[in-house]
Design a protein around this motif. Structure first.
Motif, PDB file in Angstrom:
ATOM      1  N   GLY A 125      29.983   4.700  -3.406  1.00  0.00           N
ATOM      2  CA  GLY A 125      28.661   5.235  -3.690  1.00  0.00           C
ATOM      3  C   GLY A 125      28.655   6.717  -3.985  1.00  0.00           C
ATOM      4  N   ALA A 126      29.490   7.486  -3.284  1.00  0.00           N
ATOM      5  CA  ALA A 126      29.497   8.938  -3.463  1.00  0.00           C
ATOM      6  C   ALA A 126      29.929   9.350  -4.878  1.00  0.00           C
ATOM      7  CB  ALA A 126      30.384   9.588  -2.408  1.00  0.00           C
ATOM      8  N   PRO A 127      31.128   8.958  -5.350  1.00  0.00           N
ATOM      9  CA  PRO A 127      31.518   9.373  -6.706  1.00  0.00           C
ATOM     10  C   PRO A 127      30.671   8.730  -7.794  1.00  0.00           C
ATOM     11  CG  PRO A 127      33.143   7.853  -5.790  1.00  0.00           C
ATOM     12  CD  PRO A 127      32.208   8.219  -4.674  1.00  0.00           C
ATOM     13  N   LEU A 128      30.232   7.488  -7.575  1.00  0.00           N
ATOM     14  CA  LEU A 128      29.401   6.810  -8.579  1.00  0.00           C
ATOM     15  C   LEU A 128      28.056   7.517  -8.723  1.00  0.00           C
ATOM     16  CD1 LEU A 128      29.015   4.409 -10.491  1.00  0.00           C
ATOM     17  CD2 LEU A 128      28.151   3.086  -8.549  1.00  0.00           C
ATOM     18  N   ASP A 156      23.299   4.167   0.634  1.00  0.00           N
ATOM     19  CA  ASP A 156      23.299   5.238   1.636  1.00  0.00           C
ATOM     20  C   ASP A 156      24.215   6.382   1.226  1.00  0.00           C
ATOM     21  OD1 ASP A 156      21.498   3.962   3.255  1.00  0.00           O
ATOM     22  OD2 ASP A 156      23.002   3.096   4.591  1.00  0.00           O
ATOM     23  N   ARG A 157      25.456   6.055   0.849  1.00  0.00           N
ATOM     24  CA  ARG A 157      26.421   7.101   0.524  1.00  0.00           C
ATOM     25  C   ARG A 157      26.037   7.839  -0.761  1.00  0.00           C
ATOM     26  NH1 ARG A 157      27.549   9.023   4.265  1.00  0.00           N
ATOM     27  NH2 ARG A 157      29.132  10.232   3.150  1.00  0.00           N
ATOM     28  N   GLY A 170      32.120  13.766  -1.445  1.00  0.00           N
ATOM     29  CA  GLY A 170      31.520  12.821  -0.518  1.00  0.00           C
ATOM     30  C   GLY A 170      32.508  11.805   0.025  1.00  0.00           C
ATOM     31  N   LEU A 171      33.632  11.628  -0.668  1.00  0.00           N
ATOM     32  CA  LEU A 171      34.663  10.712  -0.180  1.00  0.00           C
ATOM     33  C   LEU A 171      35.264  11.185   1.135  1.00  0.00           C
ATOM     34  CD1 LEU A 171      36.583   9.890  -3.499  1.00  0.00           C
ATOM     35  CD2 LEU A 171      35.017   8.401  -2.249  1.00  0.00           C
TER      36      LEU A 171
END
Length: 402
Positions: free
Chosen positions: A48-51, A99-100, A340-341
């Motif tokens: 979710g973070a990189p996307l 969420d991420r 975010g990872l």
């Protein structure tokens, strides 16, 4: 956006503290199924973070945030419709993905809207987050005194309703300048050409790797302290939640004042030095808590919690500034998505690290603190050559730019 963060964390506080109990007592899942569900949904959430960051460089940020809140709300309400394992697993994975992504895009919004005041803005944002989390947790604890299935379902519904409220509040937020606009404004100041993709930027990837270690303080409070207390003779188990309260109170009281020490990139880098000392001291005091009587152990555990909380706050300030400064203006979303990872990776690495420290005994905690301290020194050296030569954290603004 601060009200949005506060509302978000109230909902998260309602659900996060009871999710395992819900799946166990309401859905009837086994311990193995609950553990697998958490692990798989967490693994899916990593994407979710990189996307989210990549999408944010191409589309209006507020629209993406609204879509993500609606996705999170849908996932929460969908959990109420089934008690079967596979649907629960799929729904939880979708919710974790949202969420991420939402977490990273909220940080990106602050970066774009606050400009040179982004560190202070993030500090206030984090204070609101902790206050909301504490309020949600207290409400959940009060509801759980009923011990009924209906109480669990209302807590989950409350989480879903918080996401709908956030989506409505986001409609009132102004759209921040896009990455392309920020890059255009920055052209008045010469800057070093950097890779457009964070996946080809070895230095930034190394920075994210060190960040994964520095985020381990989260696992200290969620897993390390409770388990260590449970295995320390004479220490009351009720100390564990009290130390979590201490953590929240310190963050609410001190995060904003500490932010003024990291308002420039050079200052943020210097914070890695006291962060290193606080982490090492936290590990040592944790180790010493096992060497004396109950009263000494309680005092040392309280000191350790305070030191790790100080480290957490210092890292938050340094991390906010450095993760943005090290990213090119044209790809801030993509870079912050990769950053975010670090938090996502910590969720997998952290439990293993703290349980290994506990299994090893006092020496394990000393090594744990020393490892974080050494990582601070590594990051301090790693980012040196990539920080702007100007002492300002953002390009200076001229009169013609107003």
């Amino acid at each position: 956006m601060l009200l949005i963060t506060f509302t978000d964390r109230i909902g998260s506080g309602l659900w996060a503290s009871v999710s395992v109990l819900y799946f166990t007592y309401v859905s009837g899942l086994s311990i193995a199924q609950v553990g697998t569900l958490a692990a798989i949904s967490g693994a899916v959430g990593i994407a979710g973070a990189p996307l989210g960051g990549r999408i944010a460089d191409r589309f209006p940020l507020t629209r993406i945030l609204i879509a993500l809140q609606l996705l999170r709300a849908t996932a929460s309400f969908a959990l109420l419709t089934t008690d079967h394992y596979l649907p629960l697993l799929a729904i939880s994975a979708v919710g974790s993905l949202g969420d991420r992504a939402s977490s990273v895009l909220t940080k990106l919004y602050a970066t774009r809207i606050a400009g040179p005041a982004r560190v202070r803005y993030q500090a206030v944002n984090r204070t609101a987050s902790n206050a909301g989390w504490a309020l949600g947790g207290l409400a959940a604890a009060a509801a759980l005194t009923l011990g009924t299935t209906t109480a669990y379902r209302w807590l989950l519904a409350g989480d879903g309703l918080s996401f709908l409220a956030i989506a409505l509040l986001t409609l009132t937020c102004a759209e921040p300048p896009s990455s392309s606009r920020l890059a255009a404004d920055a052209r008045t100041t010469p800057r070093k050409v950097r890779p457009a993709s964070p996946w080809r930027d070895r230095m930034y990837l190394a920075f994210v790797a060190t960040e994964t270690i520095l985020f381990l303080d989260d696992s200290v409070f969620q897993i390390g302290l409770p388990l260590w207390i449970a295995h320390t003779e004479g220490v009351p188990h009720g100390l564990a939640p009290l130390l979590l309260v201490l953590n929240n109170v310190m963050v609410v009281a001190l995060q904003v004042p500490l932010a003024r020490y990291g308002t420039t990139t050079a200052a943020a880098r210097k914070l890695l030095v006291p962060l290193s000392a606080a982490s090492a001291a936290g590990g040592i005091t944790m180790a010493l808590s096992a060497t004396g009587g109950a009263a000494q152990a309680i005092c040392l555990l309280t000191a350790s919690a305070a030191l790790f909380t100080l480290a957490e706050m210092l890292h938050a300030v340094a991390s906010w500034e450095l993760s943005v400064t090290l990213a090119p203006d044209t790809a801030q979303g993509a870079y912050l998505g990769v950053h975010g990872l670090a938090q996502s990776g910590q969720r997998s690495l952290g439990p293993l690290a703290v349980t290994a420290a506990i299994a090893t005994g006092p020496l394990g905690w000393t090594v744990f603190g020393a490892t974080i301290a050494a990582t601070c020194a590594l990051q301090h050296r790693l980012v040196r050559d990539r920080l702007p030569r100007s002492p300002l954290s953002v390009p200076p603004v001229t009169v013609s730019e107003h």
